[in-house]
Each structure stands twice: as C-alpha cells, then as structure tokens.
Design a protein around this motif. Structure first.
Motif, PDB file in Angstrom:
ATOM      1  N   GLU A   3       0.828  -1.211   0.000  1.00 28.35           N
ATOM      2  CA  GLU A   3       0.000   0.000   0.000  1.00 28.35           C
ATOM      3  C   GLU A   3       0.859   1.257   0.000  1.00 28.35           C
ATOM      4  N   GLU A   4       1.990   1.210   0.701  1.00 27.59           N
ATOM      5  CA  GLU A   4       2.889   2.361   0.696  1.00 27.59           C
ATOM      6  C   GLU A   4       3.444   2.611  -0.709  1.00 27.59           C
ATOM      7  N   LEU A   5       3.782   1.526  -1.408  1.00 27.04           N
ATOM      8  CA  LEU A   5       4.287   1.670  -2.772  1.00 27.04           C
ATOM      9  C   LEU A   5       3.199   2.219  -3.684  1.00 27.04           C
ATOM     10  N   ARG A   6       1.998   1.711  -3.548  1.00 24.96           N
ATOM     11  CA  ARG A   6       0.895   2.197  -4.383  1.00 24.96           C
ATOM     12  C   ARG A   6       0.654   3.689  -4.150  1.00 24.96           C
ATOM     13  N   ALA A   7       0.724   4.109  -2.889  1.00 24.40           N
ATOM     14  CA  ALA A   7       0.533   5.521  -2.581  1.00 24.40           C
ATOM     15  C   ALA A   7       1.649   6.367  -3.189  1.00 24.40           C
ATOM     16  N   ALA A   8       2.872   5.859  -3.151  1.00 26.03           N
ATOM     17  CA  ALA A   8       3.997   6.602  -3.720  1.00 26.03           C
ATOM     18  C   ALA A   8       3.862   6.755  -5.226  1.00 26.03           C
ATOM     19  N   LEU A   9       3.263   5.751  -5.880  1.00 27.69           N
ATOM     20  CA  LEU A   9       3.114   5.779  -7.334  1.00 27.69           C
ATOM     21  C   LEU A   9       1.912   6.607  -7.789  1.00 27.69           C
ATOM     22  N   ALA A  10       1.012   6.930  -6.868  1.00 26.34           N
ATOM     23  CA  ALA A  10      -0.296   7.462  -7.246  1.00 26.34           C
ATOM     24  C   ALA A  10      -0.234   8.695  -8.133  1.00 26.34           C
ATOM     25  N   GLY A  11       0.642   9.639  -7.831  1.00 24.21           N
ATOM     26  CA  GLY A  11       0.668  10.877  -8.609  1.00 24.21           C
ATOM     27  C   GLY A  11       1.746  10.913  -9.665  1.00 24.21           C
ATOM     28  N   LEU A  12       2.252   9.749 -10.013  1.00 22.16           N
ATOM     29  CA  LEU A  12       3.458   9.690 -10.829  1.00 22.16           C
ATOM     30  C   LEU A  12       3.296  10.270 -12.225  1.00 22.16           C
ATOM     31  N   LEU A  13       2.143  10.030 -12.842  1.00 21.10           N
ATOM     32  CA  LEU A  13       1.961  10.473 -14.219  1.00 21.10           C
ATOM     33  C   LEU A  13       1.214  11.796 -14.332  1.00 21.10           C
ATOM     34  N   ASP A  14       0.994  12.444 -13.189  1.00 20.50           N
ATOM     35  CA  ASP A  14       0.345  13.757 -13.243  1.00 20.50           C
ATOM     36  C   ASP A  14       1.185  14.698 -14.107  1.00 20.50           C
ATOM     37  N   GLY A  15       0.567  15.302 -15.094  1.00 21.66           N
ATOM     38  CA  GLY A  15       1.264  16.243 -15.960  1.00 21.66           C
ATOM     39  C   GLY A  15       1.946  15.617 -17.152  1.00 21.66           C
ATOM     40  N   LEU A  16       1.991  14.274 -17.204  1.00 23.50           N
ATOM     41  CA  LEU A  16       2.598  13.613 -18.362  1.00 23.50           C
ATOM     42  C   LEU A  16       1.506  13.318 -19.376  1.00 23.50           C
ATOM     43  N   PRO A  17       1.604  13.845 -20.599  1.00 24.89           N
ATOM     44  CA  PRO A  17       0.558  13.606 -21.597  1.00 24.89           C
ATOM     45  C   PRO A  17       0.305  12.110 -21.793  1.00 24.89           C
ATOM     46  N   PRO A  18      -0.963  11.668 -21.813  1.00 21.20           N
ATOM     47  CA  PRO A  18      -1.277  10.243 -21.965  1.00 21.20           C
ATOM     48  C   PRO A  18      -0.592   9.604 -23.173  1.00 21.20           C
ATOM     49  N   LYS A  19      -0.519  10.332 -24.297  1.00 16.97           N
ATOM     50  CA  LYS A  19       0.108   9.764 -25.487  1.00 16.97           C
ATOM     51  C   LYS A  19       1.590   9.494 -25.244  1.00 16.97           C
ATOM     52  N   GLN A  20       2.259  10.415 -24.570  1.00 13.08           N
ATOM     53  CA  GLN A  20       3.680  10.240 -24.284  1.00 13.08           C
ATOM     54  C   GLN A  20       3.888   9.056 -23.345  1.00 13.08           C
ATOM     55  N   ALA A  21       3.023   8.931 -22.325  1.00  7.19           N
ATOM     56  CA  ALA A  21       3.132   7.799 -21.406  1.00  7.19           C
ATOM     57  C   ALA A  21       2.907   6.485 -22.134  1.00  7.19           C
ATOM     58  N   ALA A  22       1.884   6.440 -23.004  1.00  6.38           N
ATOM     59  CA  ALA A  22       1.577   5.218 -23.747  1.00  6.38           C
ATOM     60  C   ALA A  22       2.723   4.833 -24.669  1.00  6.38           C
ATOM     61  N   GLN A  23       3.330   5.816 -25.337  1.00  5.44           N
ATOM     62  CA  GLN A  23       4.450   5.527 -26.225  1.00  5.44           C
ATOM     63  C   GLN A  23       5.650   4.993 -25.446  1.00  5.44           C
ATOM     64  N   ALA A  24       5.915   5.580 -24.289  1.00  8.93           N
ATOM     65  CA  ALA A  24       7.031   5.117 -23.471  1.00  8.93           C
ATOM     66  C   ALA A  24       6.795   3.692 -22.998  1.00  8.93           C
ATOM     67  N   VAL A  25       5.557   3.391 -22.572  1.00 10.23           N
ATOM     68  CA  VAL A  25       5.235   2.036 -22.128  1.00 10.23           C
ATOM     69  C   VAL A  25       5.391   1.043 -23.262  1.00 10.23           C
ATOM     70  N   GLU A  26       4.922   1.398 -24.439  1.00 11.33           N
ATOM     71  CA  GLU A  26       5.021   0.490 -25.590  1.00 11.33           C
ATOM     72  C   GLU A  26       6.484   0.203 -25.920  1.00 11.33           C
ATOM     73  N   ARG A  27       7.314   1.227 -25.886  1.00  8.37           N
ATOM     74  CA  ARG A  27       8.730   1.014 -26.170  1.00  8.37           C
ATOM     75  C   ARG A  27       9.372   0.128 -25.111  1.00  8.37           C
ATOM     76  N   LEU A  28       8.994   0.328 -23.859  1.00 11.12           N
ATOM     77  CA  LEU A  28       9.542  -0.485 -22.794  1.00 11.12           C
ATOM     78  C   LEU A  28       9.110  -1.936 -22.919  1.00 11.12           C
ATOM     79  N   ILE A  29       7.831  -2.156 -23.275  1.00  9.35           N
ATOM     80  CA  ILE A  29       7.345  -3.528 -23.465  1.00  9.35           C
ATOM     81  C   ILE A  29       8.151  -4.205 -24.559  1.00  9.35           C
ATOM     82  N   THR A  30       8.344  -3.497 -25.676  1.00 10.60           N
ATOM     83  CA  THR A  30       9.111  -4.065 -26.780  1.00 10.60           C
ATOM     84  C   THR A  30      10.527  -4.398 -26.352  1.00 10.60           C
ATOM     85  N   ASN A  31      11.134  -3.516 -25.577  1.00  9.69           N
ATOM     86  CA  ASN A  31      12.509  -3.735 -25.127  1.00  9.69           C
ATOM     87  C   ASN A  31      12.606  -4.921 -24.185  1.00  9.69           C
TER      88      ASN A  31
END
Length: 317
Positions: A3-31
């Motif tokens: 639960e502490e880890l989940r709370a720490a992650l909660a605001g992580l993507l605030d301000g990051l455009p969804p498209k940029q986050a999705a592209q980064a995730v896709e590249r990481l999955i491929t890697n």
C-alpha cells in the motif's frame, strides 16, 4: 509495504501527456520482451522512468517479494543487515526486501540516473535510509565484501553474456545470499539456469525454488521453470497498461542461493495444482526423483487438506 508503494506511485503520471506515457510504455514492453541485450540503460529520461515505474514496479515488487519469501521460509531465523540491489532502477526489489525483513540498509546500484532520482523520490517517506548510487552494471562491477543480501531482478536480460557472468560473479563473491529474478519466459529461465550453475560452481547452495543444488532436471526447449505472483492493479496501473481486470499474474523465474547452512524444501510445486473430485494432482520438482506428478487423495487425510490449499510455487513435503 504494497500500500505504501501504491501511494507513492499514485501521482506519478500527473502532468505527463497520456500519449507520451503510452508511447514510453510500448517502447519499454518491446525492449523487455526483446532478445537483443543493449548493455546500456533502458530508461532514458523522466518520461521513460515514470512510465516504467507505473507499468513495472507493482509486478516486479510482487515477483521479488515472492522469491524472497520462498527463501526466507527456509531460513526463518536469518535477516540481512545490508542489501545491495544491482540494476535496481526505481527500487522495486528494495521495497520487496523491506516487505520481507526489517532493520537492514539497502543500496541501489543502477546506470540510469533518472531511475535513481525517481526511486529516491518514491522511497523518501517510507525507505529514507536507502542509498541510490550510479554504477555501470556489467564488467568491473564490485559489491562490498560481507554484503548480506544481493538482489538482481529483471536485469540479466539487458546484458550481454560476459556482462551477465560478471554481475553474477560479483554477487557470488561478496554476498551471503544472492537472489536472481528474471521474466518467466523460456529465455528468462535459461538465464536463471545459467546463473544458477555459476552460483553453485562458486560454492553457494541453492535454497529456492529448487529442492537441491544438482543439475536442473528440465530439458531445455521442452519446458521451463517459472512461477506466478498475483498483482493487484490500481486505477493508475490499469490506465498505463490498458487492462480492465483488477489483477494480473506476473510470471517470473528465480533462484536463491546462499553460503548459509540452509536446507531447501524437499519438493516444490511447479505448476498450478489440479483439483479433481476427491483428489489433487501436484506437479513437483523433488530432491531425489526429479520432476514427478503425485496424486493426493482424501485417504491421505491431513496431506489432502494441505494439497487443496497449496499453490503453485509452494514448498511440499
């Protein structure tokens, strides 16, 4: 700690455009699913690191925690005072170690400064004494002599063979306990199998998941040893990964070895137990007989009740 880890992650993507986050995730999955080691940091900038942490940290945490718990069950009176997490990135394995034992000091080594920076940020309130140190992961790596615990999780696949061997050698030379975790794929298993041999040749004994330190009875190419950890998905996790279920199962392969006088379990359940009317079928890796299937029926009394409650990856006797 989950639960502490989940709370720490909660605001992580605030301000990051969804498209940029999705592209980064896709590249990481491929890697991470790829087969070409890079010998270079996978995480390049803050966007990469934020996407990685949201995408991978919950699953890595659960896989490492499961591996550490399997080891801890065999040495219940032991706990580390010092822990080095090689290639630890944003620190998922360090969170898992803190969920398993108390009172130790962790040092995270990684070659990606953005990952270390975010890891320090995430852990500031819960794991404030953790040290985050930039370090090339590969040949030339050194681990302080007398380190109690070394973890290497989801790293070996990023390295070329000579760098993999150097990392395992550094861990085996310095640590009392070495726990290695890789994706639960055929290739991930082969990397763990290779490292397992290297650890035993260095004089360490295998404590988990294997019930012995001898040759793995699995024929490469026919099967592979892996396990699963249930991961509860937060809304953030579902957003980043695009899933709808409230959970997923993280498949992983691992090995835990030590210089301690520790005894592995007599057998390990290597597949999900199959429940039948009045019986349970268990696929086991055993000390003496290698891989075998055993049938536990109601006539076995207490063993039958234990078998019905048993899970994939549990010890069995």
């Amino acid at each position: 700690m989950q639960e502490e880890l989940r709370a720490a992650l909660a605001g992580l993507l605030d301000g990051l455009p969804p498209k940029q986050a999705a592209q980064a995730v896709e590249r990481l999955i491929t890697n991470y699913r790829g087969t070409t080691p890079t010998d270079a940091p996978v995480l390049r900038d803050r966007a990469d690191v934020a996407a990685y942490a949201a995408y991978r940290m919950p699953a890595t945490f659960e896989a490492v925690r499961a591996a550490l718990a399997a080891f801890a069950a065999r040495v219940p009176d032991w706990s580390p005072a010092t822990h080095v997490d090689i290639g630890g990135g944003t620190g998922a394995a360090t969170w898992a170690a803190a969920a398993t034992w108390e009172g130790h000091r962790s040092t995270v080594l990684d070659w990606a400064q953005p990952a270390l920076d975010l890891g320090r940020e995430l852990a500031a309130k819960t794991l404030p004494d953790t040290e985050w140190r930039r370090q090339t992961i590969g040949e030339g790596l050194s681990v302080p002599a007398g380190t109690d615990l070394v973890t290497v999780s989801y790293v070996l696949g990023e390295l070329r063979p000579e760098a993999r061997r150097a990392v395992v050698a550094a861990a085996a030379e310095a640590a009392t306990v070495v726990v290695l975790i890789e994706p639960g794929t055929p290739d991930g298993y082969l990397r763990i199998r290779e490292a397992r041999t290297q650890l035993t040749e260095a004089g360490l004994r295998i404590v988990a998941p294997c019930p012995h330190s001898g040759t793995c009875p699995i024929v490469p190419g026919e099967d592979w040893c892996h396990f699963a950890a249930r991961v509860s998905r937060s809304s953030l996790h579902r957003q980043v990964k695009g899933g709808s279920l409230p959970y997923e199962d993280e498949k992983f392969s691992y090995v835990a070895a030590t210089t301690l006088d520790a005894t592995p379990a007599p057998a390990r359940i290597t597949r999900k137990p199959q429940l039948r009317k009045g019986q349970v079928l268990l696929d086991l890796c055993t000390t003496q007989d290698g891989l075998q299937r055993t049938t536990v029926t109601k006539r076995h009394g207490t063993h039958y009740r234990q078998a019905r409650d048993a899970a994939w990856g549990d010890a069995w006797s």
